[in-house]
Design a protein around this motif. Structure first.
Motif, mmCIF file in Angstrom:
data_model
loop_
_atom_site.group_PDB
_atom_site.id
_atom_site.type_symbol
_atom_site.label_atom_id
_atom_site.label_comp_id
_atom_site.label_asym_id
_atom_site.label_seq_id
_atom_site.Cartn_x
_atom_site.Cartn_y
_atom_site.Cartn_z
ATOM 1 N N ARG A 43 0.835 -1.215 0.000
ATOM 2 C CA ARG A 43 0.000 0.000 0.000
ATOM 3 C C ARG A 43 0.863 1.255 0.000
ATOM 4 O O ARG A 43 0.458 2.306 -0.468
ATOM 5 N N TYR A 44 2.046 1.137 0.578
ATOM 6 C CA TYR A 44 2.948 2.275 0.666
ATOM 7 C C TYR A 44 4.018 2.281 -0.430
ATOM 8 O O TYR A 44 4.480 3.343 -0.837
ATOM 9 N N PHE A 45 4.417 1.094 -0.866
ATOM 10 C CA PHE A 45 5.510 0.962 -1.836
ATOM 11 C C PHE A 45 5.112 -0.073 -2.884
ATOM 12 O O PHE A 45 4.721 -1.186 -2.531
ATOM 13 N N ALA A 46 5.232 0.271 -4.146
ATOM 14 C CA ALA A 46 4.788 -0.613 -5.233
ATOM 15 C C ALA A 46 5.536 -1.945 -5.239
ATOM 16 O O ALA A 46 4.968 -2.984 -5.583
ATOM 17 N N ASN A 47 6.811 -1.920 -4.840
ATOM 18 C CA ASN A 47 7.611 -3.148 -4.809
ATOM 19 C C ASN A 47 8.854 -2.896 -3.959
ATOM 20 O O ASN A 47 9.066 -1.788 -3.449
ATOM 21 N N LYS A 48 9.684 -3.910 -3.822
ATOM 22 C CA LYS A 48 10.883 -3.799 -2.983
ATOM 23 C C LYS A 48 11.841 -2.740 -3.524
ATOM 24 O O LYS A 48 12.489 -2.027 -2.749
ATOM 25 N N GLU A 49 11.935 -2.609 -4.831
ATOM 26 C CA GLU A 49 12.827 -1.614 -5.425
ATOM 27 C C GLU A 49 12.374 -0.195 -5.079
ATOM 28 O O GLU A 49 13.195 0.668 -4.762
ATOM 29 N N VAL A 50 11.085 0.052 -5.119
ATOM 30 C CA VAL A 50 10.563 1.373 -4.734
ATOM 31 C C VAL A 50 10.833 1.615 -3.251
ATOM 32 O O VAL A 50 11.236 2.715 -2.848
ATOM 33 N N LEU A 51 10.656 0.585 -2.440
ATOM 34 C CA LEU A 51 10.919 0.699 -1.003
ATOM 35 C C LEU A 51 12.385 1.038 -0.737
ATOM 36 O O LEU A 51 12.685 1.977 0.011
ATOM 37 N N PHE A 56 16.607 4.807 0.733
ATOM 38 C CA PHE A 56 17.910 5.381 0.394
ATOM 39 C C PHE A 56 17.812 6.904 0.318
ATOM 40 O O PHE A 56 18.642 7.617 0.889
ATOM 41 N N GLN A 57 16.794 7.410 -0.350
ATOM 42 C CA GLN A 57 16.635 8.858 -0.489
ATOM 43 C C GLN A 57 16.400 9.524 0.858
ATOM 44 O O GLN A 57 16.935 10.605 1.135
ATOM 45 N N GLU A 58 15.623 8.885 1.706
ATOM 46 C CA GLU A 58 15.373 9.456 3.026
ATOM 47 C C GLU A 58 16.667 9.506 3.844
ATOM 48 O O GLU A 58 16.965 10.508 4.493
ATOM 49 N N CYS A 59 17.441 8.427 3.804
ATOM 50 C CA CYS A 59 18.710 8.383 4.550
ATOM 51 C C CYS A 59 19.703 9.412 4.014
ATOM 52 O O CYS A 59 20.371 10.101 4.801
ATOM 53 N N ILE A 60 19.800 9.523 2.707
ATOM 54 C CA ILE A 60 20.713 10.513 2.109
ATOM 55 C C ILE A 60 20.274 11.928 2.479
ATOM 56 O O ILE A 60 21.105 12.791 2.780
ATOM 57 N N GLN A 61 18.971 12.178 2.476
ATOM 58 C CA GLN A 61 18.491 13.508 2.839
ATOM 59 C C GLN A 61 18.839 13.829 4.286
ATOM 60 O O GLN A 61 19.282 14.936 4.599
ATOM 61 N N PRO A 110 22.764 -1.537 -8.529
ATOM 62 C CA PRO A 110 22.077 -1.384 -9.822
ATOM 63 C C PRO A 110 20.588 -1.059 -9.709
ATOM 64 O O PRO A 110 20.008 -0.528 -10.644
ATOM 65 N N PHE A 111 19.976 -1.329 -8.575
ATOM 66 C CA PHE A 111 18.540 -1.081 -8.416
ATOM 67 C C PHE A 111 18.224 0.358 -8.018
ATOM 68 O O PHE A 111 17.064 0.743 -7.971
ATOM 69 N N LEU A 112 19.247 1.160 -7.727
ATOM 70 C CA LEU A 112 18.967 2.563 -7.396
ATOM 71 C C LEU A 112 18.472 3.291 -8.634
ATOM 72 O O LEU A 112 19.037 3.141 -9.718
ATOM 73 N N ASN A 113 17.440 4.091 -8.436
ATOM 74 C CA ASN A 113 16.909 4.852 -9.565
ATOM 75 C C ASN A 113 17.680 6.161 -9.728
ATOM 76 O O ASN A 113 18.576 6.478 -8.940
ATOM 77 N N GLU A 114 17.333 6.901 -10.755
ATOM 78 C CA GLU A 114 18.044 8.138 -11.076
ATOM 79 C C GLU A 114 17.984 9.146 -9.928
ATOM 80 O O GLU A 114 18.988 9.806 -9.618
ATOM 81 N N SER A 115 16.838 9.251 -9.271
ATOM 82 C CA SER A 115 16.714 10.197 -8.149
ATOM 83 C C SER A 115 17.655 9.826 -7.014
ATOM 84 O O SER A 115 18.297 10.694 -6.413
ATOM 85 N N SER A 116 17.742 8.543 -6.703
ATOM 86 C CA SER A 116 18.638 8.095 -5.637
ATOM 87 C C SER A 116 20.086 8.380 -5.994
ATOM 88 O O SER A 116 20.855 8.883 -5.168
ATOM 89 N N ARG A 117 20.465 8.079 -7.223
ATOM 90 C CA ARG A 117 21.847 8.317 -7.662
ATOM 91 C C ARG A 117 22.169 9.808 -7.629
ATOM 92 O O ARG A 117 23.260 10.221 -7.215
ATOM 93 N N GLU A 121 25.002 11.744 -5.397
ATOM 94 C CA GLU A 121 26.015 12.602 -6.026
ATOM 95 C C GLU A 121 25.990 14.003 -5.432
ATOM 96 O O GLU A 121 27.040 14.622 -5.246
ATOM 97 N N GLN A 122 24.801 14.517 -5.118
ATOM 98 C CA GLN A 122 24.713 15.837 -4.495
ATOM 99 C C GLN A 122 25.372 15.832 -3.113
ATOM 100 O O GLN A 122 26.041 16.793 -2.731
ATOM 101 N N PHE A 123 25.190 14.741 -2.379
ATOM 102 C CA PHE A 123 25.866 14.595 -1.089
ATOM 103 C C PHE A 123 27.388 14.591 -1.293
ATOM 104 O O PHE A 123 28.118 15.316 -0.624
ATOM 105 N N LEU A 124 27.859 13.775 -2.242
ATOM 106 C CA LEU A 124 29.298 13.719 -2.517
ATOM 107 C C LEU A 124 29.828 15.061 -3.005
ATOM 108 O O LEU A 124 30.969 15.426 -2.704
ATOM 109 N N ASP A 125 28.999 15.810 -3.733
ATOM 110 C CA ASP A 125 29.419 17.128 -4.214
ATOM 111 C C ASP A 125 29.741 18.079 -3.066
ATOM 112 O O ASP A 125 30.596 18.963 -3.207
ATOM 113 N N LEU A 126 29.059 17.925 -1.930
ATOM 114 C CA LEU A 126 29.365 18.762 -0.767
ATOM 115 C C LEU A 126 30.794 18.495 -0.289
ATOM 116 O O LEU A 126 31.529 19.421 0.049
#
Length: 189
Positions: A43-51, A56-61, A110-117, A121-126
Motif C-alpha cells: 500500500r505504501y511501496f509498489a515493490n521492494k525496489e521502490v521501497l 535510500f533517499q530518506e537516509c541521504i536527505q 544497480p537497483f537505485l533509480n536516477e533520483s537516488s543516484r 552525487e549531491q551529497f558527494l558534491d558537498l
C-alpha cells in the motif's frame, strides 16, 4: 508498533537491508520485522525496489541535512571545513549508524533509480567541493577527488561500523585522532 506504519516499514527495512543487503531481504521478512502484513507494505511501496529507493533517499536527505548543519562559511579555512564534514558524518553515524552502513553498502547498487543516484552525487558534491577547493589552494593532494573521497569516506564508514559493533570504543579523543589521520591522508605534506 507506532501509529505511522510507513515509518515502521522503513525502519524495519533499514535494519534488514543494513544487515542482510538488498538481495538477502524479502518483503515478507520486512513485513514480519515491521509487524505488518506484506499487503500493507504494497500500500505504501509498489515493490521492494521502490521501497529501497525511498529508504535510500530518506537516509541521504538526513545525512545531507546533518552535513549542512552549522556549516562554516565558504571563507573558512579548508582544514576547518574538512573537520566539519568529518564530525557531522560522525554525528550522523552515532545517531543513525545503520543508515550510514545502508548508504555505504547500497550507494552503487544497480537497483537505485536516477533520483537516488542524483541525491547521492549531491551529497558527494558537498565533500567534493571542499576537496576541490583545497586542491586549488595547494592544501590537499592533487589526486582525483573521487579517490580522496574514497580514502576518507570509506575509512570513516568502516571505523564507524567497528564502533557500532564494539570493536572500537568511541571516545572524543579517538574521534579527534581519527579526524586528524583522515586529514593527514589527503593533505599536502
Amino acid at each position: 508498533m507506532s501509529k505511522n506504519k510507513r515509518m515502521d516499514i522503513l525502519e524495519a527495512a533499514l535494519e534488514l537491508f543494513a544487515e542482510r543487503g538488498y538481495d538477502g531481504t524479502t518483503v515478507p521478512t520486512i513485513a514480519d520485522q515491521a509487524q505488518v502484513g506484506a499487503g500493507t507494505i504494497y500500500r505504501y511501496f509498489a515493490n521492494k525496489e521502490v521501497l529501497v529507493n525511498s529508504l535510500f533517499q530518506e537516509c541521504i536527505q538526513q545525512l545531507t541535512n546533518t552535513l549542512m548543519t552549522n556549516v562554516p562559511p565558504a571563507a573558512a579555512p579548508i582544514r576547518e571545513r574538512f573537520k566539519h564534514i568529518f564530525f557531522r558524518i560522525s554525528e550522523y553515524a552515532g545517531a543513525r549508524g545503520q543508515a550510514l552502513t545502508f548508504i555505504a553498502s547500497h550507494s552503487d547498487a544497480p537497483f537505485l533509480n536516477e533520483s537516488s543516484r542524483e541525491m547521492f552525487e549531491q551529497f558527494l558534491d558537498l565533500i567534493r567541493g571542499v576537496i576541490d577547493e583545497g586542491k586549488e589552494q595547494g592544501m590537499i593532494c592533487p589526486l582525483p577527488s573521487n579517490a580522496l573521497i574514497a580514502m576518507v569516506y570509506g575509512a570513516m564508514v568502516q571505523l564507524f561500523n567497528m564502533m557500532k559493533t564494539g570493536a572500537l570504543e568511541e571516545t572524543p579523543g579517538l574521534l579527534a585522532q581519527i579526524e586528524e589521520c583522515c586529514w593527514n591522508a589527503i593533505r599536502v605534506h
